[in-house]
Motif scaffolding. Structure first.
Motif, PDB file in Angstrom:
ATOM      1  N   LEU A  26     -12.656 -41.874  25.617  1.00  0.00           N
ATOM      2  CA  LEU A  26     -12.272 -42.145  24.223  1.00  0.00           C
ATOM      3  C   LEU A  26     -11.677 -40.880  23.607  1.00  0.00           C
ATOM      4  CD1 LEU A  26     -15.396 -44.108  22.910  1.00  0.00           C
ATOM      5  CD2 LEU A  26     -13.103 -45.047  23.259  1.00  0.00           C
ATOM      6  N   ARG A  27     -12.362 -39.768  23.808  1.00  0.00           N
ATOM      7  CA  ARG A  27     -11.921 -38.498  23.229  1.00  0.00           C
ATOM      8  C   ARG A  27     -10.607 -38.021  23.877  1.00  0.00           C
ATOM      9  NH1 ARG A  27      -9.469 -34.740  22.734  1.00  0.00           N
ATOM     10  NH2 ARG A  27     -10.037 -32.570  22.342  1.00  0.00           N
ATOM     11  N   GLU A  28     -10.555 -38.126  25.212  1.00  0.00           N
ATOM     12  CA  GLU A  28      -9.401 -37.543  25.903  1.00  0.00           C
ATOM     13  C   GLU A  28      -8.137 -38.378  25.769  1.00  0.00           C
ATOM     14  OE1 GLU A  28     -11.083 -36.724  29.752  1.00  0.00           O
ATOM     15  OE2 GLU A  28     -11.827 -34.772  29.074  1.00  0.00           O
ATOM     16  N   GLY A  76     -11.203 -32.796  17.649  1.00  0.00           N
ATOM     17  CA  GLY A  76     -11.220 -31.534  18.379  1.00  0.00           C
ATOM     18  C   GLY A  76     -12.594 -30.929  18.517  1.00  0.00           C
ATOM     19  N   HIS A  77     -12.546 -29.625  18.747  1.00  0.00           N
ATOM     20  CA  HIS A  77     -13.698 -28.914  19.272  1.00  0.00           C
ATOM     21  C   HIS A  77     -14.507 -28.315  18.120  1.00  0.00           C
ATOM     22  CE1 HIS A  77     -11.029 -29.477  22.687  1.00  0.00           C
ATOM     23  NE2 HIS A  77     -10.106 -28.786  22.061  1.00  0.00           N
ATOM     24  N   LEU A  78     -15.348 -29.146  17.527  1.00  0.00           N
ATOM     25  CA  LEU A  78     -16.108 -28.703  16.342  1.00  0.00           C
ATOM     26  C   LEU A  78     -16.871 -27.414  16.620  1.00  0.00           C
ATOM     27  CD1 LEU A  78     -17.254 -29.163  13.461  1.00  0.00           C
ATOM     28  CD2 LEU A  78     -19.124 -30.415  14.530  1.00  0.00           C
ATOM     29  N   GLY A  90     -14.820 -24.496  16.146  1.00  0.00           N
ATOM     30  CA  GLY A  90     -14.068 -24.431  14.884  1.00  0.00           C
ATOM     31  C   GLY A  90     -12.599 -24.746  15.079  1.00  0.00           C
ATOM     32  N   ASN A  91     -12.250 -25.394  16.195  1.00  0.00           N
ATOM     33  CA  ASN A  91     -10.845 -25.653  16.543  1.00  0.00           C
ATOM     34  C   ASN A  91     -10.535 -27.142  16.408  1.00  0.00           C
ATOM     35  OD1 ASN A  91      -9.099 -25.694  19.764  1.00  0.00           O
ATOM     36  ND2 ASN A  91      -8.243 -25.788  17.727  1.00  0.00           N
ATOM     37  N   LEU A  92      -9.692 -27.468  15.438  1.00  0.00           N
ATOM     38  CA  LEU A  92      -9.326 -28.867  15.216  1.00  0.00           C
ATOM     39  C   LEU A  92      -7.858 -29.100  15.495  1.00  0.00           C
ATOM     40  CD1 LEU A  92     -10.976 -30.109  11.916  1.00  0.00           C
ATOM     41  CD2 LEU A  92     -11.777 -30.345  14.266  1.00  0.00           C
ATOM     42  N   HIS A  93      -7.571 -30.235  16.118  1.00  0.00           N
ATOM     43  CA  HIS A  93      -6.187 -30.706  16.197  1.00  0.00           C
ATOM     44  C   HIS A  93      -6.009 -31.570  14.948  1.00  0.00           C
ATOM     45  CE1 HIS A  93      -6.147 -28.719  19.925  1.00  0.00           C
ATOM     46  NE2 HIS A  93      -7.098 -29.483  20.436  1.00  0.00           N
ATOM     47  N   PHE A  94      -5.520 -30.921  13.911  1.00  0.00           N
ATOM     48  CA  PHE A  94      -5.401 -31.585  12.612  1.00  0.00           C
ATOM     49  C   PHE A  94      -4.009 -32.227  12.563  1.00  0.00           C
ATOM     50  CE2 PHE A  94      -4.875 -31.813   7.991  1.00  0.00           C
ATOM     51  CZ  PHE A  94      -6.094 -32.308   7.619  1.00  0.00           C
ATOM     52  N   ALA A 125      -4.686 -22.001  17.575  1.00  0.00           N
ATOM     53  CA  ALA A 125      -6.009 -21.673  18.105  1.00  0.00           C
ATOM     54  C   ALA A 125      -6.110 -21.872  19.608  1.00  0.00           C
ATOM     55  CB  ALA A 125      -7.062 -22.534  17.414  1.00  0.00           C
ATOM     56  N   GLU A 126      -5.354 -22.840  20.148  1.00  0.00           N
ATOM     57  CA  GLU A 126      -5.635 -23.205  21.536  1.00  0.00           C
ATOM     58  C   GLU A 126      -4.389 -23.284  22.418  1.00  0.00           C
ATOM     59  OE1 GLU A 126      -8.715 -26.225  23.593  1.00  0.00           O
ATOM     60  OE2 GLU A 126      -7.223 -27.223  22.352  1.00  0.00           O
ATOM     61  N   HIS A 127      -3.313 -23.874  21.926  1.00  0.00           N
ATOM     62  CA  HIS A 127      -2.169 -24.172  22.792  1.00  0.00           C
ATOM     63  C   HIS A 127      -1.124 -23.071  22.819  1.00  0.00           C
ATOM     64  CE1 HIS A 127      -3.334 -28.588  21.863  1.00  0.00           C
ATOM     65  NE2 HIS A 127      -4.087 -28.074  22.804  1.00  0.00           N
ATOM     66  N   GLY A 128      -1.237 -22.098  21.926  1.00  0.00           N
ATOM     67  CA  GLY A 128      -0.313 -20.975  21.946  1.00  0.00           C
ATOM     68  C   GLY A 128       0.855 -21.151  20.988  1.00  0.00           C
TER      69      GLY A 128
HETATM   70 ZN    ZN Z   1      -7.951 -29.113  22.296  1.00  0.00          ZN
END
Ligand code: ZN
Ligand code: FAD
Length: 481
Positions: free
Chosen positions: A339-341, A389-391, A394-398, A435-438
């Protein structure tokens, strides 16, 4: 180590020299065969190139770079081409080459007692995980693209994923690197030491540099004990504040056993159910927010499941959690993770979306979500916020999905404007806009706006020192010179 410069008769063009170095099996110029290397999977970034060059070993990479350095040919390193910021796509000129690591896919060695593994940059992440598993160890980097992304790309983007909370980002999983510098010299930094304070820590320069400082060819990776027990649950709740309360309670009750804590908004869950076959929300009714939590332990008798159930019972009693389902089997846990992925794919199928990849202090996530939500609703009425995202990081895909009444082109034309509004909120919370993907080519403007001038100057100094001719992934991260 000295560069391995080849002398060639001057009448052979640089491209012919490159072809001679890698041979027929490492050389692609046929437009049809080149096509998959020239564009990324969503079609957001595309370019053209003089050739796709695939060396078979570090020595060949070194010779390729020496030729490109001498001839001032731009080099775009590429591993699995799953990056989300256009970092692995060449420009439109057709003059750059793509340097594909795909043929360098050997696990060179595994030292079980030292808990390390040496792998080449073209190894698919899932194959690295499998090699660790075969030795009854865990290589914990895990992300939805793991079946096709490669170690070189993971390192070059300092990839995160769903296990960061427990094991850290890719940066934390690496002890040593082998890198070919832009002029063809090889830095053999394949150290397997856990302690080494002899001088600057060079590996951290290249990890996360997105191919702008050198070509990563191999790495020494840290391995961990395999988890023997896992407990996974999906929880429904009324607010992002409640989600933070759950996260804090789980950390308090289980120490460092929380290995995953993924926040899912109702909008994200709706998109998944609408577009992904066989996806089912197992809770009895919809909720404004969901939390997918996973505890894991390397002990067989850890009692994790009981601990999770008891903690959830208390949170249900106090009304923080409205509903919860604990996976009864690995298959059920897999379905919850699916579900998440599936969210990025569901978003793609739903239409156009503008991606924000932000982080704020974990404690500020609820306030950020409210404020940023209000801001985007004001400037783009009808926009659908698909936050997930990764609560725990503190990293959200907003992410922002086009209003149903707006066409894709009109919505995507507002990318910079909407990101700017979100970034303003991020910066008020002292957060990061990438935060994550660059950065790649997607977030160059955001990097310029969000970083202190001194930080940008330092980055430019490092870039100029290592790559004086600007041939390494030109135009990415720091923009054009
Ligand atoms: Zn992510
Ligand atoms: P590529 O796309 O080939 O390259 C990425 C960047 O690294 C480019 O700038 C490229 O020039 C550079 N590069 C590649 N190889 C080298 C090398 N050997 N030396 C120097 N530079 C190099 N990312 C996350 O961090 N966390 C996630 O949870 C996550 N989930 C994803 C889910 C999906 C469905 C998809 C499609 C992507 C996801 N990503 C995620 C983004 C992406 O998969 C990761 O960034 C991945 O680490 C990139 O690896 P790659 O091999 O595809 O790199």
């Amino acid at each position: 180590m000295a560069g391995m410069q080849e002398s060639h008769p001057p009448d052979i063009s640089p491209l012919e020299q490159l072809r001679a170095i890698v041979g027929a099996s490492g050389w692609i110029t046929d437009p049809e065969l080149m096509a998959p290397y020239l564009r990324e999977w969503r079609g957001l970034f595309a370019g053209s190139a003089a050739a796709v060059v695939s060396p078979a070993c570090t020595g060949e990479v070194a010779r390729v770079m020496a030729v490109c350095h001498a001839a001032r040919i731009g080099v775009v390193p590429q591993s699995g081409n799953t990056g989300l910021c256009g970092g692995a796509a060449p420009d439109q000129s057709g003059a750059q080459i793509i340097l594909s690591l795909r043929r360098m896919n050997r696990i060179r060695s595994l030292d079980a007692a030292n808990d390390t593994l040496v792998a080449e940059a073209g190894c698919i992440l899932a194959d690295v995980q499998a090699a660790a598993r075969q030795a009854d160890r865990l290589f914990p980097l895990s992300l939805a693209a793991e079946g096709s992304c490669m170690l070189g790309g993971n390192l070059a983007t300092n990839a995160g994923g769903t296990n960061v909370l427990r094991y850290g980002n890719t940066r934390d999983l690496v002890l040593g690197l082998e890198v070919v510098l832009p002029d063809g010299r090889v830095w053999d930094g394949l150290s397997a030491l856990r302690k080494d304070n002899a001088g600057y820590e060079l590996r951290h320069l290249f990890i996360g540099s997105e191919g702008t400082l050198g070509v990563i060819t191999a790495a020494v990776l840290r391995l961990f004990p395999q988890p023997r027990e896992q407990a996974t649950a999906l929880l429904g709740m009324g607010s992002a504040e409640d989600a933070l309360t759950v996260y804090t309670a789980l950390r308090r009750e289980s120490g460092d056993s929380v290995s995953g804590c993924e926040l899912i908004s109702a909008q994200a869950m709706d998109f998944v159910q609408a577009h992904i076959p066989d996806s089912r929300n197992p809770l009895q009714q919809p909720y404004p927010w969901y939390l997918l939590v996973e505890l894991s332990s390397a002990r067989v008798d850890s009692g994790l499941r009981l601990l999770l159930e008891q903690t959830l019972a208390r949170l249900l009693d106090s009304g923080v959690v409205a509903d919860a389902v604990v996976a009864e089997s690995l298959a059920q846990a897999g379905a919850l993770w699916r579900l998440r992925e599936s969210i990025p794919e569901a978003q793609r199928l739903e239409g156009a979306s503008i991606k924000n990849d932000i982080s704020v202090p974990v404690s500020s996530v609820p306030a950020f979500v409210h404020e940023a939500g209000e801001v985007v609703a004001q400037v783009c009425p009808g926009v659908r916020v698909c936050a997930f995202g990764h609560l725990g990081d503190g990293n959200l895909h907003f992410n922002l999905q086009q209003p149903v009444t707006m066409n894709s082109g009109e919505f995507l034309a507002r990318w910079d404007e909407l990101c700017r509004h979100v970034d303003d909120v991020v910066l008020r919370y002292a957060g990061s806009v990438a935060a994550e993907h660059g950065i790649g080519q997607l977030r160059i403007g955001e990097l310029q706006r969000s970083k202190q001038a001194v930080a940008l100057e330092l980055m430019r100094t490092i870039k100029a020192g290592l790559d004086p001719h600007g041939i390494m992934n030109p135009g990415k991260v720091l923009g054009k010179r």
